[in-house]
Design a protein around this motif. Structure first.
Motif, PDB file in Angstrom:
ATOM      1  N   PHE A 125       0.924  -1.223   0.115  1.00 15.69           N
ATOM      2  CA  PHE A 125       0.047   0.239  -0.003  1.00 15.69           C
ATOM      3  C   PHE A 125       0.946   1.197   0.031  1.00 15.69           C
ATOM      4  CE2 PHE A 125      -3.225   2.473   2.775  1.00 15.69           C
ATOM      5  CZ  PHE A 125      -3.785   3.155   1.575  1.00 15.69           C
ATOM      6  N   ALA A 126       1.751   1.236   0.846  1.00 13.65           N
ATOM      7  CA  ALA A 126       2.679   2.483   0.925  1.00 13.65           C
ATOM      8  C   ALA A 126       3.515   2.611  -0.290  1.00 13.65           C
ATOM      9  CB  ALA A 126       3.789   2.176   2.065  1.00 13.65           C
ATOM     10  N   GLY A 127       3.865   1.472  -0.972  1.00 14.81           N
ATOM     11  CA  GLY A 127       4.897   1.846  -2.394  1.00 14.81           C
ATOM     12  C   GLY A 127       3.695   2.137  -3.439  1.00 14.81           C
ATOM     13  N   PHE A 128       2.479   1.699  -3.453  1.00 13.32           N
ATOM     14  CA  PHE A 128       1.455   2.030  -4.673  1.00 13.32           C
ATOM     15  C   PHE A 128       1.230   3.579  -4.442  1.00 13.32           C
ATOM     16  CE2 PHE A 128      -3.162   2.520  -5.324  1.00 13.32           C
ATOM     17  CZ  PHE A 128      -3.100   2.485  -6.897  1.00 13.32           C
ATOM     18  N   TRP A 129       1.241   4.062  -3.067  1.00 12.23           N
ATOM     19  CA  TRP A 129       1.050   5.522  -2.979  1.00 12.23           C
ATOM     20  C   TRP A 129       2.311   6.409  -3.185  1.00 12.23           C
ATOM     21  CZ3 TRP A 129      -3.054   7.285   1.141  1.00 12.23           C
ATOM     22  CH2 TRP A 129      -4.305   6.807   0.538  1.00 12.23           C
ATOM     23  N   GLY A 130       3.339   5.656  -2.955  1.00 13.15           N
ATOM     24  CA  GLY A 130       4.761   6.528  -3.127  1.00 13.15           C
ATOM     25  C   GLY A 130       4.768   7.379  -1.876  1.00 13.15           C
ATOM     26  N   VAL A 131       4.338   6.843  -0.576  1.00 10.71           N
ATOM     27  CA  VAL A 131       4.413   7.340   0.733  1.00 10.71           C
ATOM     28  C   VAL A 131       5.057   6.576   1.665  1.00 10.71           C
ATOM     29  CG1 VAL A 131       3.066   8.413   2.777  1.00 10.71           C
ATOM     30  CG2 VAL A 131       2.366   8.702   0.160  1.00 10.71           C
ATOM     31  N   PRO A 132       6.373   6.561   1.838  1.00  6.68           N
ATOM     32  CA  PRO A 132       7.466   5.795   2.772  1.00  6.68           C
ATOM     33  C   PRO A 132       6.639   5.550   4.300  1.00  6.68           C
ATOM     34  CG  PRO A 132       8.597   7.342   1.415  1.00  6.68           C
ATOM     35  CD  PRO A 132       7.210   7.917   1.418  1.00  6.68           C
ATOM     36  N   ASP A 133       6.146   6.545   4.672  1.00  9.68           N
ATOM     37  CA  ASP A 133       5.604   6.567   6.360  1.00  9.68           C
ATOM     38  C   ASP A 133       4.183   6.271   6.097  1.00  9.68           C
ATOM     39  OD1 ASP A 133       4.622   9.069   5.500  1.00  9.68           O
ATOM     40  OD2 ASP A 133       5.314  10.026   7.158  1.00  9.68           O
ATOM     41  N   LEU A 134       3.577   5.834   5.318  1.00  4.77           N
ATOM     42  CA  LEU A 134       2.051   5.579   5.042  1.00  4.77           C
ATOM     43  C   LEU A 134       1.571   4.604   6.205  1.00  4.77           C
ATOM     44  CD1 LEU A 134      -0.556   6.195   3.767  1.00  4.77           C
ATOM     45  CD2 LEU A 134      -0.180   4.539   2.198  1.00  4.77           C
ATOM     46  N   ILE A 135       2.211   3.585   6.589  1.00  4.23           N
ATOM     47  CA  ILE A 135       1.705   2.785   7.621  1.00  4.23           C
ATOM     48  C   ILE A 135       1.595   3.171   8.652  1.00  4.23           C
ATOM     49  CG2 ILE A 135       2.378   0.660   8.852  1.00  4.23           C
ATOM     50  CD1 ILE A 135       3.721  -0.445   6.318  1.00  4.23           C
ATOM     51  N   ARG A 136       2.385   4.133   9.112  1.00  5.02           N
ATOM     52  CA  ARG A 136       2.283   4.818  10.240  1.00  5.02           C
ATOM     53  C   ARG A 136       1.246   5.589  10.796  1.00  5.02           C
ATOM     54  NH1 ARG A 136       3.476   9.722  11.993  1.00  5.02           N
ATOM     55  NH2 ARG A 136       4.710  10.304  10.025  1.00  5.02           N
ATOM     56  N   ARG A 137       1.021   6.469   9.229  1.00  8.13           N
ATOM     57  CA  ARG A 137       0.031   7.701   9.274  1.00  8.13           C
ATOM     58  C   ARG A 137      -1.264   6.906   9.180  1.00  8.13           C
ATOM     59  NH1 ARG A 137       2.581  11.809   4.915  1.00  8.13           N
ATOM     60  NH2 ARG A 137       0.680  12.788   5.394  1.00  8.13           N
ATOM     61  N   PHE A 138      -1.433   5.846   8.299  1.00 14.31           N
ATOM     62  CA  PHE A 138      -2.769   5.179   8.194  1.00 14.31           C
ATOM     63  C   PHE A 138      -3.237   4.628   9.690  1.00 14.31           C
ATOM     64  CE2 PHE A 138      -5.403   1.792   6.696  1.00 14.31           C
ATOM     65  CZ  PHE A 138      -6.263   2.379   5.759  1.00 14.31           C
ATOM     66  N   THR A 139      -2.007   4.161  10.205  1.00 15.52           N
ATOM     67  CA  THR A 139      -2.623   3.252  11.546  1.00 15.52           C
ATOM     68  C   THR A 139      -3.122   4.592  12.624  1.00 15.52           C
ATOM     69  OG1 THR A 139      -1.146   1.791  11.023  1.00 15.52           O
ATOM     70  CG2 THR A 139      -1.716   2.147  13.440  1.00 15.52           C
ATOM     71  N   ALA A 140      -2.335   5.625  12.499  1.00 18.34           N
ATOM     72  CA  ALA A 140      -2.752   6.652  13.572  1.00 18.34           C
ATOM     73  C   ALA A 140      -4.180   7.501  13.052  1.00 18.34           C
ATOM     74  CB  ALA A 140      -1.772   8.007  13.360  1.00 18.34           C
TER      75      ALA A 140
END
Length: 213
Positions: A125-140
């Protein structure tokens, strides 16, 4: 306001280094389609699923994400996010997806779907969006969307109303399951009240509670 399906989205084959599948292919790129789509027990007809070890299957046959939550992310990232941009099969409107109760049943078109579990963000998911910290942000953010199992096969299409035809009394929601398993472990005991929670999640909860003593 009556909830409805804003878009029905099917995955296309995407080859990329960030794809989780061993072959380097992913079905996270889902795109809106015209007309009704057949929903079977294993998912939507024509939907490509790459990494079946973690996606698809009876408890994750369909993934729904709220258009309202997608709009929040569009503002957060400063870019537009089209329907299907979260890898969701169903983009919903005026449906409280995060507040949906585990085991809740949705009648959509001629199909009946049942809420099972929240989505867990992954590196694909993070790679698809190109947002390296997406997991942390999505979780928050904790608006994970909901996986659904298929209780009655049928056709669904954009514009179809989403009618809640059954809601379990335990009240354990998608949001609570997500927060309990990722952010607020003190909520874990409550999840065992949700008898329709997939067995693998219930077993994970029991293991974590046992480890806590």
């Amino acid at each position: 306001m009556t909830g409805r399906v804003a878009a029905v989205n099917l995955g296309v084959v995407t080859e990329a280094e960030w794809a989780g599948d061993a072959s380097g292919r992913s079905g996270i790129d889902k795109r809106p389609v015209d007309g009704p789509v057949l929903v079977r027990a294993g998912g939507l007809a024509g939907d490509f699923i790459g990494e079946r070890a973690h996606h698809g299957g009876p408890d994750q046959a369909v993934y729904a994400y709220a258009e309202e939550d997608a709009l929040w992310w569009a503002g957060e990232l400063g870019r537009s996010i089209r329907a299907g941009g979260f890898g969701e099969n169903l983009t919903t409107y005026a449906v409280d997806v995060t507040g949906a109760v585990i085991g809740e049943q949705w009648s959509i078109g001629t199909a009946v779907l049942q809420v099972t579990t929240p989505r867990t963000p992954c590196t694909t998911f993070a790679g698809f969006w190109g947002v390296p910290d997406l997991i942390r942000r999505f979780t928050a953010r904790a608006t994970p969307g909901a996986y659904l199992r298929v209780l009655q096969e049928g056709e669904v299409g954009a514009g179809d109303p989403v009618e809640v035809v059954d809601r379990p009394a335990h009240g354990v929601t998608i949001g609570e399951v997500f927060r309990a398993t990722s952010l607020e472990p003190e909520l874990l005991p409550r999840l065992l009240d949700a008898e329709d929670l997939p067995v693998r999640i219930r077993e994970k909860v029991r293991r974590r509670l046992a480890a806590q003593g």
